[in-house]
Design a protein around this motif. Structure first.
Motif, PDB file in Angstrom:
ATOM      1  N   ASP A  78       0.836  -1.195   0.000  1.00  0.00           N
ATOM      2  CA  ASP A  78       0.000   0.000   0.000  1.00  0.00           C
ATOM      3  C   ASP A  78       0.878   1.255   0.000  1.00  0.00           C
ATOM      4  OD1 ASP A  78      -2.712   1.170   0.207  1.00  0.00           O
ATOM      5  OD2 ASP A  78      -1.980   1.913   2.129  1.00  0.00           O
ATOM      6  N   THR A 114       2.083   2.002  -3.548  1.00  0.00           N
ATOM      7  CA  THR A 114       1.096   2.640  -4.417  1.00  0.00           C
ATOM      8  C   THR A 114       1.066   4.148  -4.205  1.00  0.00           C
ATOM      9  OG1 THR A 114      -0.785   2.395  -2.884  1.00  0.00           O
ATOM     10  CG2 THR A 114      -0.330   0.561  -4.396  1.00  0.00           C
ATOM     11  N   GLN A 155      -0.853   3.618 -10.924  1.00  0.00           N
ATOM     12  CA  GLN A 155      -2.141   3.603 -11.622  1.00  0.00           C
ATOM     13  C   GLN A 155      -2.872   2.297 -11.319  1.00  0.00           C
ATOM     14  OE1 GLN A 155      -1.633   3.378 -15.845  1.00  0.00           O
ATOM     15  NE2 GLN A 155      -3.810   3.011 -16.265  1.00  0.00           N
ATOM     16  N   GLU A 156      -4.136   2.403 -10.904  1.00  0.00           N
ATOM     17  CA  GLU A 156      -4.930   1.191 -10.701  1.00  0.00           C
ATOM     18  C   GLU A 156      -5.271   0.594 -12.063  1.00  0.00           C
ATOM     19  OE1 GLU A 156      -9.015  -0.418  -8.516  1.00  0.00           O
ATOM     20  OE2 GLU A 156      -8.242   1.591  -8.067  1.00  0.00           O
ATOM     21  N   HIS A 210      -8.581  -5.427 -10.694  1.00  0.00           N
ATOM     22  CA  HIS A 210      -8.928  -5.956  -9.377  1.00  0.00           C
ATOM     23  C   HIS A 210      -9.299  -7.430  -9.501  1.00  0.00           C
ATOM     24  CE1 HIS A 210     -12.788  -4.617 -11.144  1.00  0.00           C
ATOM     25  NE2 HIS A 210     -13.316  -5.665 -10.493  1.00  0.00           N
ATOM     26  N   ARG A 215     -14.181   1.036  -2.665  1.00  0.00           N
ATOM     27  CA  ARG A 215     -13.171   0.511  -3.577  1.00  0.00           C
ATOM     28  C   ARG A 215     -13.198  -1.012  -3.487  1.00  0.00           C
ATOM     29  NH1 ARG A 215     -10.210   2.941   0.741  1.00  0.00           N
ATOM     30  NH2 ARG A 215      -9.214   1.373   2.084  1.00  0.00           N
ATOM     31  N   ARG A 249      -6.917  -5.136  -5.192  1.00  0.00           N
ATOM     32  CA  ARG A 249      -6.698  -4.298  -6.364  1.00  0.00           C
ATOM     33  C   ARG A 249      -5.284  -4.470  -6.921  1.00  0.00           C
ATOM     34  NH1 ARG A 249      -8.437  -1.764  -2.199  1.00  0.00           N
ATOM     35  NH2 ARG A 249      -6.517  -0.547  -1.865  1.00  0.00           N
ATOM     36  N   TYR A 278      -2.204  -2.478  -9.055  1.00  0.00           N
ATOM     37  CA  TYR A 278      -1.662  -1.193  -9.472  1.00  0.00           C
ATOM     38  C   TYR A 278      -0.375  -1.443 -10.255  1.00  0.00           C
ATOM     39  CZ  TYR A 278      -4.691   0.820  -5.826  1.00  0.00           C
ATOM     40  OH  TYR A 278      -5.763   1.182  -5.054  1.00  0.00           O
TER      41      TYR A 278
END
Length: 244
Positions: free
Chosen positions: A36, A39, A45-46, A49, A67, A71, A73
């Motif tokens: 985390d 990111t 950039q996401e 998921h 959200r 996910r 990224y």
């Protein structure tokens, strides 16, 4: 929905990357804190998921905005991606989730999968270091020229076990960086050790300064709490039962 119904959803404009780092919600939150943090630091950039069934099922949110709980990224320039899994992985779903992670890695064209995880084991100060469990191909590609120590012996379980097991026979080199983790979550100091291992082995530019400051604040908080509890115990009158 069965435990095997885990699907990978990726955007069409996802960039190819070299490394996929994985961190999920588990004891101490060290791996989750590490990915985390990446990111945020790299403004990643996401790109997709994972859709997983329950129970337990959660939908995290921040400032009123929901959200996905797991996910993906990517940072095209640094050529790495991270999987941020805020949902605890039930043991029955570990195998299916590992399959989905490997599928996501293939779609991102990664050359390795690296899981970051903490482990609740008894340890001394000398063990505040990262260790590895990795397939031979991963060791040859990323670990031979480092000082990172192998974990002596034992057993992996859950998602890390499933990922490494698939990596034994799969073409994608797979490794786990682990470190002793304390119960006070998040264990930011453990997350820093994991990020240091990732930085050393994959040449990813990681500035851990802000996380180190956060870890120091957490340590000071728990130290002050321990001192208050000790003082409270000292101030309590003794339970004298002489005349009972």
């Amino acid at each position: 929905m069965s435990p095997d119904d885990i699907s990978v959803v990726l955007s069409d404009d996802r960039p190819p990357v070299d490394t996929l780092a994985v961190g999920v919600s588990e004891y101490g939150l060290a791996g989750l804190t590490a990915v985390d943090y990446l990111t945020d630091q790299h403004s990643m950039q996401e790109v997709g998921h994972l859709r997983t069934p329950g129970p337990p099922f959660i939908t995290p949110f921040e400032n009123g905005t929901p959200r996905h709980h797991t996910r993906l990224y990517a940072d095209e320039e640094a050529s790495f991606a991270v999987l941020v899994g805020e949902r605890f992985v039930p043991p029955a779903q570990a195998g299916a989730l590992a399959e989905a992670v490997v599928t996501a890695g293939r779609k991102l064209d990664v050359s390795n999968i690296t899981m970051l995880t903490g482990v609740p084991i008894a340890h001394g100060p000398d063990d505040h270091a990262p260790f590895y469990i990795a397939t031979p191909a991963y060791q040859a590609a990323y670990l031979d020229d480092t000082d990172i120590r192998p974990m002596g012996n034992g057993f992996l379980e859950g998602l890390s076990a499933e990922l490494v097991t698939q990596g034994i026979d799969d073409a994608v080199p797979t490794g786990v960086f682990t470190t002793p983790t304390h119960p006070q979550a998040p264990d930011a100091a453990a997350a820093i050790r994991l990020l240091t291992a990732l930085k050393e082995t994959h040449a990813i530019d990681i500035d851990t300064g802000p996380l180190e400051a956060f870890a120091a604040n957490i340590e000071a908080h728990y130290q002050a709490l321990a001192e208050r509890m000790e003082a409270a115990n000292t101030d309590q009158p003794s339970d004298d039962r002489m005349y009972m």
